[in-house]
Design a protein around this motif. Structure first.
Motif, mmCIF file in Angstrom:
data_model
loop_
_atom_site.group_PDB
_atom_site.id
_atom_site.type_symbol
_atom_site.label_atom_id
_atom_site.label_comp_id
_atom_site.label_asym_id
_atom_site.label_seq_id
_atom_site.Cartn_x
_atom_site.Cartn_y
_atom_site.Cartn_z
ATOM 1 N N ASN A 189 0.881 -1.165 0.000
ATOM 2 C CA ASN A 189 0.000 0.000 0.000
ATOM 3 C C ASN A 189 0.918 1.214 0.000
ATOM 4 O O ASN A 189 1.582 1.502 0.998
ATOM 5 C CB ASN A 189 -0.904 -0.008 1.233
ATOM 6 N N VAL A 190 0.950 1.954 -1.105
ATOM 7 C CA VAL A 190 1.921 3.043 -1.256
ATOM 8 C C VAL A 190 1.597 4.256 -0.393
ATOM 9 O O VAL A 190 2.391 5.207 -0.341
ATOM 10 C CB VAL A 190 2.038 3.481 -2.727
ATOM 11 N N ALA A 191 0.456 4.225 0.293
ATOM 12 C CA ALA A 191 0.098 5.322 1.199
ATOM 13 C C ALA A 191 0.529 5.043 2.630
ATOM 14 O O ALA A 191 0.291 5.863 3.518
ATOM 15 C CB ALA A 191 -1.408 5.571 1.153
ATOM 16 N N LYS A 192 1.174 3.899 2.865
ATOM 17 C CA LYS A 192 1.611 3.506 4.210
ATOM 18 C C LYS A 192 3.136 3.614 4.303
ATOM 19 O O LYS A 192 3.863 2.953 3.552
ATOM 20 C CB LYS A 192 1.173 2.073 4.523
ATOM 21 N N SER A 193 3.615 4.423 5.235
ATOM 22 C CA SER A 193 5.050 4.698 5.315
ATOM 23 C C SER A 193 5.894 3.448 5.530
ATOM 24 O O SER A 193 6.952 3.289 4.908
ATOM 25 C CB SER A 193 5.328 5.730 6.410
ATOM 26 N N ALA A 194 5.451 2.555 6.414
ATOM 27 C CA ALA A 194 6.233 1.352 6.695
ATOM 28 C C ALA A 194 6.336 0.459 5.466
ATOM 29 O O ALA A 194 7.379 -0.157 5.208
ATOM 30 C CB ALA A 194 5.610 0.574 7.855
ATOM 31 N N GLU A 195 5.264 0.407 4.684
ATOM 32 C CA GLU A 195 5.272 -0.448 3.498
ATOM 33 C C GLU A 195 6.127 0.146 2.387
ATOM 34 O O GLU A 195 6.795 -0.575 1.645
ATOM 35 C CB GLU A 195 3.835 -0.718 3.036
ATOM 36 N N VAL A 196 6.126 1.466 2.265
ATOM 37 C CA VAL A 196 6.992 2.113 1.286
ATOM 38 C C VAL A 196 8.455 1.911 1.666
ATOM 39 O O VAL A 196 9.306 1.629 0.802
ATOM 40 C CB VAL A 196 6.659 3.611 1.162
ATOM 41 N N ALA A 197 8.765 2.038 2.940
ATOM 42 C CA ALA A 197 10.137 1.809 3.395
ATOM 43 C C ALA A 197 10.582 0.389 3.076
ATOM 44 O O ALA A 197 11.730 0.160 2.660
ATOM 45 C CB ALA A 197 10.231 2.074 4.902
ATOM 46 N N GLU A 198 9.663 -0.554 3.237
ATOM 47 C CA GLU A 198 9.983 -1.950 2.932
ATOM 48 C C GLU A 198 10.225 -2.146 1.437
ATOM 49 O O GLU A 198 11.123 -2.884 1.029
ATOM 50 C CB GLU A 198 8.850 -2.867 3.396
ATOM 51 N N VAL A 199 9.436 -1.481 0.600
ATOM 52 C CA VAL A 199 9.616 -1.563 -0.847
ATOM 53 C C VAL A 199 11.023 -1.103 -1.227
ATOM 54 O O VAL A 199 11.740 -1.784 -1.971
ATOM 55 C CB VAL A 199 8.564 -0.703 -1.592
#
Length: 248
Positions: free
Chosen positions: A59-69
């Motif tokens: 989910n590109v609106a979630k900071s933790a998930e973007v960091a993981e990407v």
């Protein structure tokens, strides 16, 4: 092979314009990470592209998930040369005061906040390397707004301004930032833009496009490939209209 040796993250890459960009990048020699909320779609697109490409659900609106990407991409690729912020959504056509707060927040989280989150995670590495290309997918809605899509229009106007602001700030580090402004196309969002998908509504919409057709994923792939390649090494801060003349 204009992108040979390059690595790229394409958000919303499982379908629509994102898939067209991913296919073009792969055909031109890049290794592509497909990021999408649709896990199966991301994996299917990576399989289609073949060895050297991979999918990742986020989910590109979630900071933790973007960091993981970004962490995953750097682990797999070593470095990320290209970021395409393609993921986007809209609200259904309706009067501006009828869009509820949850819809508004979702549009700005996906269309705008995601660009900030990826910049926060990836820009420092690009600045250190003094290299990189970022491409944002905006819309003709940013240039020539349509009624009853007010907050979607505004989110894409934000994207164009963010593109220019990012370009000015990152230029001294050799990092380029551009945007594409497509008109509506044959993507999963088409029916949402039009309210409903009927031959009559399509004909009415197409009558506003001088070239008489919708944007295609291939159109976006071709334009994106140029802007993210070394051929465009002197191009930054440009919001290119790929719209068949819609904004004339």
């Amino acid at each position: 092979m204009r992108l040979e040796g390059k690595t790229a993250i394409v958000t919303g890459g499982a379908s629509g314009f994102g898939a067209g960009i991913a296919r073009k990048f792969a055909a031109e020699g890049a290794q592509v990470m497909i990021v999408d909320l649709d896990h199966d779609g991301a994996m299917a697109m990576a399989d289609e592209l073949g060895a050297g490409h991979f999918g990742h659900r986020a989910n590109v609106a979630k900071s933790a998930e973007v960091a993981e990407v970004v962490a995953t991409a750097r682990q797999v690729f070593g470095e990320v040369d290209i970021l395409v912020n393609n993921a986007g959504i809209t609200h259904l056509p309706k009067a501006m005061e009828e869009v509820d707060e949850e819809e508004f927040d979702r549009v700005f989280a996906v269309n705008c906040k995601s660009v900030y989150l990826f910049a926060r995670e990836l820009a420092p590495f690009m600045k250190l390397r003094k290299a990189g290309a970022i491409l944002n997918l905006a819309s003709t809605a940013a240039v020539s707004p349509r009624p009853r899509l007010s907050w979607y229009n505004a989110s894409k106007g934000w994207m164009n301004t963010a593109t220019k602001a990012m370009a000015v700030e990152l230029a001294p580090y050799g990092v380029r930032v551009n945007a594409l402004n497509p008109v509506a196309g044959e993507t999963p969002l088409l029916a949402s833009f039009m309210g409903e998908d009927t031959p009559e509504i399509r004909a009415k919409f197409l009558s506003t496009i001088p070239l008489g057709r919708f944007s295609t994923p291939e159109d976006m792939g071709n334009a994106a490939c140029f802007l993210c390649s070394d051929e465009a090494s002197m191009v930054t801060g440009v919001c290119m209209e790929v719209d068949g003349g819609r904004c004339i």
